[in-house]
Scaffold this motif. Sequence first.
Motif, mmCIF file in Angstrom:
data_model
loop_
_atom_site.group_PDB
_atom_site.id
_atom_site.type_symbol
_atom_site.label_atom_id
_atom_site.label_comp_id
_atom_site.label_asym_id
_atom_site.label_seq_id
_atom_site.Cartn_x
_atom_site.Cartn_y
_atom_site.Cartn_z
ATOM 1 N N VAL A 47 7.793 10.234 73.086
ATOM 2 C CA VAL A 47 9.067 9.948 73.756
ATOM 3 C C VAL A 47 9.512 11.085 74.667
ATOM 4 C CG1 VAL A 47 11.508 9.432 73.374
ATOM 5 C CG2 VAL A 47 9.784 8.398 71.913
ATOM 6 N N HIS A 49 8.026 13.251 76.256
ATOM 7 C CA HIS A 49 7.227 13.489 77.462
ATOM 8 C C HIS A 49 7.538 12.493 78.573
ATOM 9 C CE1 HIS A 49 4.893 16.751 75.984
ATOM 10 N NE2 HIS A 49 4.426 16.080 74.960
ATOM 11 N N TYR A 50 8.079 11.362 78.181
ATOM 12 C CA TYR A 50 8.321 10.312 79.175
ATOM 13 C C TYR A 50 9.791 9.989 79.371
ATOM 14 C CZ TYR A 50 3.373 9.132 79.503
ATOM 15 O OH TYR A 50 2.025 9.163 79.738
ATOM 16 N N PHE A 51 10.544 10.074 78.302
ATOM 17 C CA PHE A 51 11.949 9.682 78.367
ATOM 18 C C PHE A 51 12.785 10.944 78.540
ATOM 19 C CE2 PHE A 51 15.956 8.114 76.372
ATOM 20 C CZ PHE A 51 16.161 7.022 77.213
ATOM 21 N N LYS A 52 13.344 11.103 79.752
ATOM 22 C CA LYS A 52 13.986 12.365 80.103
ATOM 23 C C LYS A 52 15.457 12.185 80.455
ATOM 24 C CE LYS A 52 9.952 14.764 80.563
ATOM 25 N NZ LYS A 52 9.615 15.985 79.846
ATOM 26 N N PHE A 70 13.886 3.928 82.061
ATOM 27 C CA PHE A 70 12.862 3.380 81.180
ATOM 28 C C PHE A 70 12.300 2.117 81.811
ATOM 29 C CE2 PHE A 70 11.598 0.657 77.520
ATOM 30 C CZ PHE A 70 10.523 1.435 77.100
#
Lengths: 164, 297
Positions: A47, A49-52, A70
């Motif tokens: 999470v 690494h992708y959801f910022k 997302f």
Amino acid sequence: MNDQNERKGEVIVDFDFDFGTDPKALDISGKVHQLPCTIKFDGPCPVSHYFKPKSTGIEVDGLNLEEAYFRGRKLQGATISLPEGYSGYVLGKKSKASEQCDDSSPWQVKAKFDNITYWNHDTLPSQDDTFQRTFHWLTVAQALHKPVTAEDLASASTALKNLS
Amino acid sequence: MSSQDSLPKWTSKPCVMGIDEAGRGPVLGPMVYGCLYCASSYLKQLSSLNFADSKTLKEEKREELFEDLKANESIGWAVDVIDPRELSSKMLNKVKINLNEISHDSAMGLVTKVLSMGVLLTEVYVDTVGDPEKYRIKLSEKFPNIKFVVAKKADSLYPVVSGASIVAKVTRDRALREWALEETAENMHRNFGSGYPGDPTTKCWLEDHKHSVFGFPTLVRFSWGTCTSYFKDVVEVSWESDKVDEDGATGGSGKKQLRLSNVGITTSKRKSEEIESSGKGRCKFFQARKLEQLSRF
């Protein structure tokens, strides 16, 4: 995306830890997200690494507005503290070994949190959001279940008299 | 980003501007709108600078021409870089904004920007997006004091638009080249290729960077049809907002659907709704807060 049923308003939890080792009350505050979608997946996921999520510095309705994306959609969210005296827990099934030597509950606390970030798609977060409103129940429940005092009774009977 | 700090004198004389876009088709990276303007009296000389449609030029030549026009004091320029996140999210909004509208807004934004700098724009040439006449009317209504010429292939017809196309294309290429990937997953690389869906390098990059839960990094325009072909084995995600669309607050077919479900015909959609915590069958207080009683889990 852990131990959650497939529900709208998926809760995704950013787990970077191994369930097998030292599960004792790991604090995951700030890593629990409720999304306005159903993700048909249960399991570990990278999470962070992708959801910022990013803080916008803007305040709406008393909430600090955050932004994230997302699957190409823009999400607007806010992090809210759980009410005083309450905590959030991630529960997992106890392993067979510990179950035998233990009491009745098959559940074990894997992690706990004291805030949650909920996300809206396309609408600004506000105090009117369903998620915020769920907490009203705590106040109502308290009023319903609080022991009745002598003063309460007295004022209730006065009120009744006035009615008739 | 703009070339002018203090306005040169010629900007108070009638000026001509060209507007063009780069990166409309690619599945990844930003879309860039660029404009180039100069005094009407300079147009003849501008034609001699050999700005051709940016697509017909080699990359080095474009870069060279861009440096030339930046150094040229008789020319002004500006760009609008539209982030792929913005493109995807607008096109996937509850109220969807299509790419044409985004393009129109960007072009109008550039006109507004140049006008507000104090440039006396009298004529603006625009490469069309959608129907040229409708677009011209839209622009003219917004800026009644400017004469708009909207045409197909304006970038090869008018040198001022060719110049704008160089500004846009070079900016887009640089932006993609220098793109800071937001994601921090391992094994990510930057061989984006051109970004066009047919480019083998781009195809490779997309294949290397798809993720079963997150789809793609945010550099990718999720709203592009091309993405679907990469999403065959991707985890299904359904959105509350899409459900509202399907159940249809708008349109006749939506109403019909609603009625069917009231009659008790269970579709797969109804099933998915039922897994939601709805507070169904409970007092209004709970329904409004989607609070459901959970006696076991």
